[in-house]
Design a protein around this motif. Sequence first.
Motif, PDB file in Angstrom:
ATOM      1  N   HIS A 139       0.714  -1.366   0.072  1.00 30.05           N
ATOM      2  CA  HIS A 139       0.007  -0.061  -0.131  1.00 30.05           C
ATOM      3  C   HIS A 139       0.776   1.359  -0.061  1.00 30.05           C
ATOM      4  CE1 HIS A 139      -2.963  -3.003   1.378  1.00 30.05           C
ATOM      5  NE2 HIS A 139      -3.696  -2.133   0.672  1.00 30.05           N
ATOM      6  N   GLY A 140       2.097   1.001  -0.181  1.00 31.14           N
ATOM      7  CA  GLY A 140       2.876   2.113   0.035  1.00 31.14           C
ATOM      8  C   GLY A 140       3.514   2.597  -1.332  1.00 31.14           C
ATOM      9  N   PRO A 141       4.507   3.712  -1.374  1.00 28.32           N
ATOM     10  CA  PRO A 141       5.176   4.140  -2.701  1.00 28.32           C
ATOM     11  C   PRO A 141       6.010   3.153  -3.450  1.00 28.32           C
ATOM     12  CG  PRO A 141       6.355   4.908  -0.594  1.00 28.32           C
ATOM     13  CD  PRO A 141       5.157   4.358  -0.129  1.00 28.32           C
ATOM     14  N   ARG A 142       6.376   2.019  -2.836  1.00 33.33           N
ATOM     15  CA  ARG A 142       7.366   1.146  -3.438  1.00 33.33           C
ATOM     16  C   ARG A 142       6.424  -0.053  -3.966  1.00 33.33           C
ATOM     17  NH1 ARG A 142      12.964   1.645  -3.143  1.00 33.33           N
ATOM     18  NH2 ARG A 142      13.472   3.671  -1.619  1.00 33.33           N
ATOM     19  N   ARG A 143       5.091   0.090  -3.818  1.00 32.64           N
ATOM     20  CA  ARG A 143       4.247  -1.155  -4.203  1.00 32.64           C
ATOM     21  C   ARG A 143       4.468  -1.978  -5.717  1.00 32.64           C
ATOM     22  NH1 ARG A 143       0.744   3.222  -5.197  1.00 32.64           N
ATOM     23  NH2 ARG A 143       0.203   3.035  -2.988  1.00 32.64           N
ATOM     24  N   ALA A 144       5.147  -1.129  -6.547  1.00 31.78           N
ATOM     25  CA  ALA A 144       5.486  -1.893  -7.648  1.00 31.78           C
ATOM     26  C   ALA A 144       6.930  -2.453  -7.752  1.00 31.78           C
ATOM     27  CB  ALA A 144       5.600  -0.867  -8.803  1.00 31.78           C
ATOM     28  N   GLY A 145       7.398  -2.318  -6.764  1.00 31.61           N
ATOM     29  CA  GLY A 145       8.863  -3.208  -6.603  1.00 31.61           C
ATOM     30  C   GLY A 145       8.712  -4.484  -5.660  1.00 31.61           C
ATOM     31  N   SER A 146       9.657  -5.230  -5.653  1.00 31.94           N
ATOM     32  CA  SER A 146       9.694  -6.411  -4.974  1.00 31.94           C
ATOM     33  C   SER A 146       9.635  -6.385  -3.455  1.00 31.94           C
ATOM     34  CB  SER A 146      11.045  -7.085  -5.223  1.00 31.94           C
ATOM     35  OG  SER A 146      11.070  -7.644  -6.443  1.00 31.94           O
ATOM     36  N   PHE A 147       8.870  -7.212  -2.716  1.00 30.40           N
ATOM     37  CA  PHE A 147       8.873  -7.365  -1.278  1.00 30.40           C
ATOM     38  C   PHE A 147       9.680  -8.541  -0.936  1.00 30.40           C
ATOM     39  CE2 PHE A 147       7.467  -6.640   2.905  1.00 30.40           C
ATOM     40  CZ  PHE A 147       7.116  -8.097   3.408  1.00 30.40           C
ATOM     41  N   VAL A 148      10.803  -8.505  -0.236  1.00 28.77           N
ATOM     42  CA  VAL A 148      11.636  -9.574   0.023  1.00 28.77           C
ATOM     43  C   VAL A 148      11.879  -9.778   1.472  1.00 28.77           C
ATOM     44  CG1 VAL A 148      13.871 -10.794  -0.529  1.00 28.77           C
ATOM     45  CG2 VAL A 148      12.921  -9.135  -2.151  1.00 28.77           C
ATOM     46  N   ASP A 149      11.691 -11.018   1.938  1.00 28.58           N
ATOM     47  CA  ASP A 149      12.037 -10.963   3.342  1.00 28.58           C
ATOM     48  C   ASP A 149      12.870 -12.057   3.996  1.00 28.58           C
ATOM     49  OD1 ASP A 149      10.680 -13.358   3.072  1.00 28.58           O
ATOM     50  OD2 ASP A 149       9.014 -13.061   4.304  1.00 28.58           O
ATOM     51  N   MET A 150      13.227 -12.046   5.182  1.00 33.17           N
ATOM     52  CA  MET A 150      14.282 -12.886   5.818  1.00 33.17           C
ATOM     53  C   MET A 150      14.195 -12.854   7.145  1.00 33.17           C
ATOM     54  SD  MET A 150      18.288 -13.006   5.639  1.00 33.17           S
ATOM     55  CE  MET A 150      18.474 -13.610   3.931  1.00 33.17           C
ATOM     56  N   ASN A 151      14.272 -14.155   7.733  1.00 32.01           N
ATOM     57  CA  ASN A 151      14.173 -14.393   9.254  1.00 32.01           C
ATOM     58  C   ASN A 151      15.734 -14.288   9.583  1.00 32.01           C
ATOM     59  OD1 ASN A 151      13.977 -15.307  11.906  1.00 32.01           O
ATOM     60  ND2 ASN A 151      12.171 -15.900  11.575  1.00 32.01           N
ATOM     61  N   CYS A 152      15.909 -13.183  10.615  1.00 34.22           N
ATOM     62  CA  CYS A 152      17.384 -13.120  10.716  1.00 34.22           C
ATOM     63  C   CYS A 152      17.801 -13.963  12.024  1.00 34.22           C
ATOM     64  CB  CYS A 152      17.712 -11.761  11.348  1.00 34.22           C
ATOM     65  SG  CYS A 152      17.440 -10.570  10.319  1.00 34.22           S
ATOM     66  N   ALA A 153      16.776 -14.702  12.719  1.00 36.49           N
ATOM     67  CA  ALA A 153      16.979 -15.763  13.685  1.00 36.49           C
ATOM     68  C   ALA A 153      17.447 -17.200  13.268  1.00 36.49           C
ATOM     69  CB  ALA A 153      15.912 -15.861  14.696  1.00 36.49           C
ATOM     70  N   SER A 154      17.062 -17.334  11.983  1.00 36.88           N
ATOM     71  CA  SER A 154      17.058 -18.629  11.120  1.00 36.88           C
ATOM     72  C   SER A 154      18.190 -19.120  10.632  1.00 36.88           C
ATOM     73  CB  SER A 154      15.828 -19.025  10.285  1.00 36.88           C
ATOM     74  OG  SER A 154      16.100 -17.982   9.255  1.00 36.88           O
ATOM     75  N   LEU A 155      19.492 -18.240  10.673  1.00 40.92           N
ATOM     76  CA  LEU A 155      20.647 -18.502   9.835  1.00 40.92           C
ATOM     77  C   LEU A 155      21.822 -17.893  10.591  1.00 40.92           C
ATOM     78  CD1 LEU A 155      19.652 -16.552   6.466  1.00 40.92           C
ATOM     79  CD2 LEU A 155      19.670 -19.158   7.063  1.00 40.92           C
ATOM     80  N   SER A 156      22.983 -18.797  10.259  1.00 44.44           N
ATOM     81  CA  SER A 156      24.335 -18.496  10.949  1.00 44.44           C
ATOM     82  C   SER A 156      24.614 -17.283  10.407  1.00 44.44           C
ATOM     83  CB  SER A 156      25.222 -19.595  10.674  1.00 44.44           C
ATOM     84  OG  SER A 156      25.509 -19.690   9.218  1.00 44.44           O
ATOM     85  N   ARG A 157      25.782 -16.715  11.096  1.00 44.11           N
ATOM     86  CA  ARG A 157      26.422 -15.323  10.751  1.00 44.11           C
ATOM     87  C   ARG A 157      26.737 -15.392   9.362  1.00 44.11           C
ATOM     88  NH1 ARG A 157      31.091 -13.426   9.994  1.00 44.11           N
ATOM     89  NH2 ARG A 157      32.357 -15.190  10.811  1.00 44.11           N
ATOM     90  N   GLU A 158      27.691 -16.623   8.873  1.00 43.78           N
ATOM     91  CA  GLU A 158      28.049 -16.676   7.450  1.00 43.78           C
ATOM     92  C   GLU A 158      26.929 -16.656   6.253  1.00 43.78           C
ATOM     93  OE1 GLU A 158      28.814 -18.537   9.861  1.00 43.78           O
ATOM     94  OE2 GLU A 158      30.782 -17.834  10.341  1.00 43.78           O
TER      95      GLU A 158
END
Length: 345
Positions: free
Chosen positions: A56-75
């Motif tokens: 619903h925002g100004p970047r609605r035409a672009g990609s929405f990409v998500d990541m859970n920071c708790a699920s991965l090692s630092r590397e």
Amino acid sequence: MVAREKVLVDPFIGTSPAIRGVAQEAEKLLSTDNPVLIQGETGAGKGVLAAWLHFHGPRRAGSFVDMNCASLSRELLESDLFGHEKGAFTGAVAAKKGLFEVANGGTVFLDEIGDMDLQVQPKLLKVLEEKRFRRLGSACERSVDVRLIAATHRDLGLLIRENKFRIDLYFRINAFLLKLPPLRERVEDIPILARHMLEEIAADLGRKDLSLSPAVEKALQSYRWPGNIRELRQTLERAVLFCDGDTLTTRDLHFGYLYSDALISGDQILTLSELERRYIEKALWIERGRVEEAARKLGLSRSALYEKIKKHAIDLHRIPKEKTRKGGILKGGPEFRTAPSYAPG
């Protein structure tokens, strides 16, 4: 890392002052491109709210990409965020774009940012402040233009005092703060949410005209929902599978936490016999109907468990083994729905 298509899920279902207040605040943020921090308990709907802000925002035409920071090692987290070149590390057999490159022009949603490794935090800060980054194994800086939405269930102020989260990053991501209330603080919304979810669940399973009995609505409002909206949906999904008629009753409800308000069904405390039945059914759900494994978990012999199954008239055919359907895999137990249309964070 997931690039999502447009979703039309309302994160503000309900009439409570708590959720209407969040809706009003969120609507004011639709015209801004600044970072947003969403705070809320697990299952409260942080991911749904983040997607709503993007689409619903100004970047609605672009990609929405998500990541859970708790699920991965630092590397792995660093590689997924910024990408890597071929040969950057063992196993890097080809160059790979990172999350920021994939989302260029759109929105990056970092869930559970409070769990981000402390060594990765300054690199994220550089991207936000300078809009530049380097892939792992590369000396070449790349430009990127993204909006950041972050979420956490943790107290970032406490993490800062414990030197587990950078204060400069905190001020950078906290341009605007949205706090999602837990379900127990919006009890009047539970019947509305439940009816909305029940309609979707019934459609997914080919069931029509399902409804909630008044006793079920009261029982749902009596429970404290430590898993919030996610737990409510899973509870209703299980109830629909147990329900033989067109109306869900308290007998169909199987809450996820045994020693809690789940012991209350309407105004009645469950009998020990009913508790035993529900606990046995829960064990069978977890073990996907495997009686021998369930008996071992319960500390019973196989024959003793069969006697109790017969005593409580538990129908083993109603314990799902594994089913496939459009939208994901339906598995038995509390975590069986993998891709709900309302998938709160």
